[in-house]
Design an enzyme around this catalytic site. Sequence first.
Site, PDB file in Angstrom:
ATOM      1  N   GLY A  72     -19.423  17.046 -50.082  1.00 23.78           N
ATOM      2  CA  GLY A  72     -18.808  18.347 -50.351  1.00 23.78           C
ATOM      3  C   GLY A  72     -18.403  19.069 -49.078  1.00 23.78           C
ATOM      4  O   GLY A  72     -17.369  19.730 -49.033  1.00 23.78           O
ATOM      5  N   THR A  73     -19.217  18.952 -48.046  1.00 23.95           N
ATOM      6  CA  THR A  73     -18.910  19.643 -46.784  1.00 23.95           C
ATOM      7  C   THR A  73     -17.580  19.165 -46.220  1.00 23.95           C
ATOM      8  O   THR A  73     -16.719  19.965 -45.841  1.00 23.95           O
ATOM      9  CB  THR A  73     -20.046  19.388 -45.765  1.00 23.95           C
ATOM     10  OG1 THR A  73     -21.246  19.968 -46.289  1.00 23.95           O
ATOM     11  CG2 THR A  73     -19.729  19.985 -44.414  1.00 23.95           C
ATOM     12  N   ASN A 141     -24.371  28.280 -55.411  1.00 23.23           N
ATOM     13  CA  ASN A 141     -25.529  27.398 -55.292  1.00 23.23           C
ATOM     14  C   ASN A 141     -26.856  28.153 -55.286  1.00 23.23           C
ATOM     15  O   ASN A 141     -27.886  27.609 -55.668  1.00 23.23           O
ATOM     16  CB  ASN A 141     -25.425  26.541 -54.023  1.00 23.23           C
ATOM     17  CG  ASN A 141     -24.947  27.311 -52.817  1.00 23.23           C
ATOM     18  OD1 ASN A 141     -23.859  27.891 -52.832  1.00 23.23           O
ATOM     19  ND2 ASN A 141     -25.756  27.338 -51.781  1.00 23.23           N
ATOM     20  N   GLN A 169     -21.213  22.743 -57.399  1.00 27.99           N
ATOM     21  CA  GLN A 169     -22.358  23.068 -58.268  1.00 27.99           C
ATOM     22  C   GLN A 169     -21.982  23.126 -59.742  1.00 27.99           C
ATOM     23  O   GLN A 169     -22.853  23.316 -60.591  1.00 27.99           O
ATOM     24  CB  GLN A 169     -22.992  24.402 -57.839  1.00 27.99           C
ATOM     25  CG  GLN A 169     -23.662  24.364 -56.475  1.00 27.99           C
ATOM     26  CD  GLN A 169     -24.938  23.519 -56.440  1.00 27.99           C
ATOM     27  OE1 GLN A 169     -25.460  23.092 -57.472  1.00 27.99           O
ATOM     28  NE2 GLN A 169     -25.419  23.261 -55.243  1.00 27.99           N
ATOM     29  N   SER A 189     -19.148  16.778 -54.915  1.00 25.11           N
ATOM     30  CA  SER A 189     -20.165  16.087 -54.125  1.00 25.11           C
ATOM     31  C   SER A 189     -21.015  15.227 -55.051  1.00 25.11           C
ATOM     32  O   SER A 189     -21.523  15.730 -56.062  1.00 25.11           O
ATOM     33  CB  SER A 189     -21.043  17.123 -53.413  1.00 25.11           C
ATOM     34  OG  SER A 189     -22.140  16.485 -52.805  1.00 25.11           O
ATOM     35  N   ALA A 190     -21.187  13.955 -54.684  1.00 24.10           N
ATOM     36  CA  ALA A 190     -21.883  13.024 -55.583  1.00 24.10           C
ATOM     37  C   ALA A 190     -23.361  13.365 -55.764  1.00 24.10           C
ATOM     38  O   ALA A 190     -23.914  13.229 -56.860  1.00 24.10           O
ATOM     39  CB  ALA A 190     -21.741  11.593 -55.055  1.00 24.10           C
ATOM     40  N   HIS A 191     -24.012  13.832 -54.688  1.00 26.01           N
ATOM     41  CA  HIS A 191     -25.482  13.948 -54.791  1.00 26.01           C
ATOM     42  C   HIS A 191     -25.952  15.163 -55.581  1.00 26.01           C
ATOM     43  O   HIS A 191     -27.152  15.345 -55.787  1.00 26.01           O
ATOM     44  CB  HIS A 191     -26.152  13.881 -53.406  1.00 26.01           C
ATOM     45  CG  HIS A 191     -26.025  15.090 -52.553  1.00 26.01           C
ATOM     46  ND1 HIS A 191     -27.102  15.862 -52.206  1.00 26.01           N
ATOM     47  CD2 HIS A 191     -24.962  15.652 -51.940  1.00 26.01           C
ATOM     48  CE1 HIS A 191     -26.709  16.845 -51.417  1.00 26.01           C
ATOM     49  NE2 HIS A 191     -25.406  16.734 -51.235  1.00 26.01           N
ATOM     50  N   CYS A 314     -30.343  25.140 -49.177  1.00 23.39           N
ATOM     51  CA  CYS A 314     -29.306  24.135 -49.299  1.00 23.39           C
ATOM     52  C   CYS A 314     -28.690  23.856 -47.937  1.00 23.39           C
ATOM     53  O   CYS A 314     -28.262  22.764 -47.653  1.00 23.39           O
ATOM     54  CB  CYS A 314     -28.259  24.697 -50.247  1.00 23.39           C
ATOM     55  SG  CYS A 314     -27.307  23.514 -51.081  1.00 23.39           S
TER      56      CYS A 314
HETATM   57  C1  LIG Z   1     -21.524  25.032 -53.328  1.00 25.92           C
HETATM   58  C2  LIG Z   1     -21.723  23.930 -52.344  1.00 25.92           C
HETATM   59  N1  LIG Z   1     -20.670  23.479 -51.636  1.00 25.92           N
HETATM   60  C3  LIG Z   1     -20.784  22.485 -50.754  1.00 25.92           C
HETATM   61  C4  LIG Z   1     -21.987  21.872 -50.520  1.00 25.92           C
HETATM   62  C5  LIG Z   1     -22.074  20.763 -49.515  1.00 25.92           C
HETATM   63  O1  LIG Z   1     -22.106  19.499 -50.151  1.00 25.92           O
HETATM   64  P1  LIG Z   1     -22.651  18.211 -49.385  1.00 25.92           P
HETATM   65  O2  LIG Z   1     -24.132  18.342 -49.315  1.00 25.92           O
HETATM   66  O3  LIG Z   1     -22.197  17.062 -50.217  1.00 25.92           O
HETATM   67  O4  LIG Z   1     -21.998  18.200 -48.041  1.00 25.92           O
HETATM   68  C6  LIG Z   1     -23.127  22.304 -51.248  1.00 25.92           C
HETATM   69  C7  LIG Z   1     -24.472  21.737 -51.068  1.00 25.92           C
HETATM   70  O5  LIG Z   1     -25.093  21.748 -50.118  1.00 25.92           O
HETATM   71  C8  LIG Z   1     -22.981  23.356 -52.172  1.00 25.92           C
HETATM   72  O6  LIG Z   1     -24.020  23.805 -52.881  1.00 25.92           O
END
Ligand SMILES: Cc1ncc(COP(=O)(O)O)c(C=O)c1O
Length: 378
Positions: A72-73, A141, A169, A189-191, A314
């Site tokens: 997601g990042t 989140n 989310q 984001s997969a996880h 998070c």
């Molecule tokens: C709303 C949101 N966006 C982005 C992310 C980032 O995702 P990732 O952990 O896959 O980089 C997260 C989680 O950490 C999230 O909760």
Amino acid sequence: MSPPLSYLDYNAEAPLKPAVAEAMAAASGRVGNPSSVHRFGRLARRALEDARAQVGALAGTGLTNVIFTSGGTEANNLALAGTARRQRVVSAVEHDSVLAAAPDATTVAVGSDGVIDVAALEAALAADPAPALVSIMLANNETGVIQPVAAAAERAHAHGALLHCDAVQGVGRIPLSLHDLGADLMSLSAHKMGGPQGAGALVVRDGVDLSAMLHGGRQEAGRRAGSENVAALIGFGVAADLAADDLKNCERMSGLRDRIEAELTAAAPDARVLGDAAPRLANTTCITMPGVAAETQVMALDLAGVAVSSGAACSSGKVGPSHVLAAMAVEPAVAVCAVRISLGWDSTKADADRLIEAWTALYRRTGRNDLRRRPSTG
Ligand SMILES: Cc1ncc(COP(=O)(O)O)c(C=O)c1O
């Protein structure tokens, strides 16, 4: 014998689903780079494109709309850097991977309920002669508060700007469709949905001009260089397929969540549920135990076998008050006492009971000699 454990931190990381683990185990035994032309490469390519179709189906789009990323990042960073490097508008409660990727962006406020102020968005767009991109998350989140993304998209488009939605989310908790949201770009984001860490996607509407952030090979149609993580993306595809089942679980989850909130606020009448005046994800509650620092709660609950997060855990390593709660004008002394409890498909009544018991026991233990006796620092 070790005590039973209750994992109530799905918003940080959802457990890998067994079918995902199986598919990934089978894939990781196979050799082949999807960019290679020989048969091994072609097999890897086919598996990758199957996963792309599965993720595309989840987002209500086709194959060519899905750009695989490392999570997601990266998807958020790619959306912000790949479409517009300036004249961006973001909400005050976005994830750090949006806020830090657009430090120059105009910020749109949220109300005390955590919902963006669409009139303030309209004003920010009107004040910019050529706004390029608006980024609004689907659901927060920390609080689970759901944002009016379609209304924001309508405003963005009226001013000629694109709309990016961080839907990380929302998957498996709200029906998802790039089209229905009116979004031009959407991060996944997969996880967070039972897939592996380190896999995600930016879903892009046809016709959106996106420049790459990573340069090198021509992977992902030239929009994201680097050999794809095939086994993880196969797992992501399976998780995307299974996400529809999670939607069926939402009623049960909100029942558990509501019971947790009712029991905790009954035991601690001064506890507050933050964001409960707005529509929220079925699985999330952000609740304060007045006078007891979130870190203390997280550690005490961990000792009791219950895993939850302090507001913004998070973002690993983050200390200090949550920017989300600050944007909702929650007083700092209250915000530092907020923990996030997030349930998922495997959460049971026994998990909820264990949390309620451990939380209320902590409240009673700390009730006489905790921060509530200290003068407020504002
Ligand atoms: C709303 C949101 N966006 C982005 C992310 C980032 O995702 P990732 O952990 O896959 O980089 C997260 C989680 O950490 C999230 O909760």
